[in-house]
Design a protein around this motif. Structure first.
Motif, short mmCIF file in Angstrom:
data_model
loop_
_atom_site.label_atom_id
_atom_site.label_comp_id
_atom_site.label_asym_id
_atom_site.label_seq_id
_atom_site.Cartn_x
_atom_site.Cartn_y
_atom_site.Cartn_z
N GLU A 1 -1.70 10.99 -12.51
CA GLU A 1 -0.70 12.08 -12.54
C GLU A 1 -0.07 12.31 -11.18
OE1 GLU A 1 -4.46 13.69 -11.33
OE2 GLU A 1 -4.00 12.52 -13.10
N LYS A 2 -0.62 11.68 -10.14
CA LYS A 2 -0.01 11.80 -8.80
C LYS A 2 1.18 10.85 -8.64
CE LYS A 2 -3.97 13.52 -6.23
NZ LYS A 2 -5.03 13.17 -5.29
N GLY A 3 1.49 10.09 -9.68
CA GLY A 3 2.69 9.26 -9.62
C GLY A 3 2.42 7.78 -9.40
N MET A 4 3.50 7.04 -9.45
CA MET A 4 3.43 5.57 -9.39
C MET A 4 2.75 5.06 -8.13
SD MET A 4 6.51 2.80 -9.63
CE MET A 4 7.26 3.48 -11.09
N SER A 5 2.95 5.75 -7.01
CA SER A 5 2.37 5.27 -5.75
C SER A 5 0.85 5.15 -5.84
CB SER A 5 2.74 6.22 -4.61
OG SER A 5 2.16 7.50 -4.81
N SER A 6 0.21 6.07 -6.59
CA SER A 6 -1.25 6.03 -6.68
C SER A 6 -1.72 4.77 -7.41
CB SER A 6 -1.79 7.29 -7.37
OG SER A 6 -1.33 7.38 -8.71
N SER A 7 -0.95 4.31 -8.39
CA SER A 7 -1.30 3.07 -9.11
C SER A 7 -1.08 1.83 -8.24
CB SER A 7 -0.49 2.95 -10.40
OG SER A 7 -0.89 3.94 -11.32
N ILE A 8 0.00 1.86 -7.46
CA ILE A 8 0.27 0.73 -6.55
C ILE A 8 -0.91 0.60 -5.58
CG2 ILE A 8 1.73 -0.08 -4.64
CD1 ILE A 8 4.14 1.19 -6.13
N LYS A 9 -1.35 1.73 -5.02
CA LYS A 9 -2.44 1.71 -4.04
C LYS A 9 -3.75 1.22 -4.65
CE LYS A 9 -0.87 5.83 -1.92
NZ LYS A 9 -1.11 7.07 -1.25
N ILE A 10 -4.08 1.72 -5.84
CA ILE A 10 -5.34 1.31 -6.49
C ILE A 10 -5.31 -0.19 -6.82
CG2 ILE A 10 -6.51 1.51 -8.73
CD1 ILE A 10 -6.63 4.48 -8.28
N GLY A 11 -4.16 -0.66 -7.30
CA GLY A 11 -4.03 -2.09 -7.61
C GLY A 11 -4.15 -2.95 -6.37
#
Length: 193
Positions: A75-85
C-alpha cells in the motif's frame, strides 16, 4: 551480462474491482502472460512481487514456475515493490542489470524483453526503455549503476523518474503495443474484442 526480471504484481487493482493479475486474456491470466514472457526471455533470474490478494493470485499459477515474494508494504506504492524485488535479486544473485515490468501489459513478451537486452548490449547505455504513445516507460532495463537510485524511490514513484533524470544515458526501443495496459473492465473488454 547477468540480467534479472522483476514483475510487479502487488497492486490493489482498485479501478477494476478485482485483482487485475487474474483477469483473463486469450485463456491466460495477465500475470501468467507476464510470467511466460519472463520465463521465455534470455535472462538469468526472475521474480514476481505480490501484495494485495497474494493468496488468491498464487493459486492461479504454478509456484514452481517462478519465484514469488510478498510485499507486506504494497500500500506504500510501486516503489516498495521495486525495492523488495531488487533486494531479492541482490541477495541471491548479482545481476548486472534488471528489467522492471508490470503484469498489466498483455503484449509484453519474450521478444520485447530480449530486444531491451540486445539494445543495451549494442548501445552500451545504462537505461533502455520502451517507447509508445509519444512517451517511454515499462518494461524498462536499468544497469547496476542505477540500483542505488531504484532503492531510494518512495511512494508511488516508478522507475521512470530515474530514467528522466538520466536521459543522456538512455536509449529507447519502439513498442507500440506497450500503450495497452489494463486498469478497468472497459480496457479488458476492448482487449478481448
Amino acid at each position: 551480462m547477468n540480467t534479472g526480471i522483476i514483475i510487479l504484481a502487488a497492486g490493489e487493482s482498485s479501478r477494476l474491482g478485482y485483482p487485475k493479475q487474474i483477469a483473463k486474456y486469450k485463456e491466460k491470466t495477465l500475470l501468467q502472460l507476464a510470467i511466460d514472457g519472463a520465463n521465455e526471455a534470455k535472462v538469468e533470474k526472475r521474480v514476481v512481487v505480490l501484495g494485495a490478494f497474494k493468496d488468491e493470485i498464487k493459486k492461479t499459477f504454478p509456484g514452481a514456475s517462478i519465484p514469488n515474494i510478498p510485499n507486506p508494504h504494497f500500500e506504500k506504492g510501486m516503489s516498495s515493490s521495486i525495492k523488495i524485488g531488487l533486494e531479492y535479486m541482490l541477495k541471491f544473485d548479482k545481476p548486472d542489470q534488471v528489467i522492471i515490468m508490470l503484469c498489466d501489459q498483455p503484449f509484453v513478451d519474450a521478444k520485447i524483453l530480449n530486444k531491451l537486452i540486445a539494445t543495451q548490449k549494442k548501445e552500451s547505455k545504462g537505461i533502455v526503455a520502451c517507447e509508445y504513445s509519444k512517451t517511454f516507460g515499462v518494461p524498462i532495463l536499468f544497469g547496476k549503476q542505477y540500483f542505488k537510485e531504484l532503492m531510494q524511490l518512495t511512494g508511488d514513484e516508478g522507475a521512470k523518474k530515474i530514467a528522466m533524470a538520466h536521459e543522456d544515458d538512455m536509449v529507447t526501443v519502439t513498442f507500440t503495443k506497450g500503450k495497452v495496459d489494463i486498469d478497468t473492465e472497459e480496457d479488458l473488454r476492448d482487449l478481448n474484442l
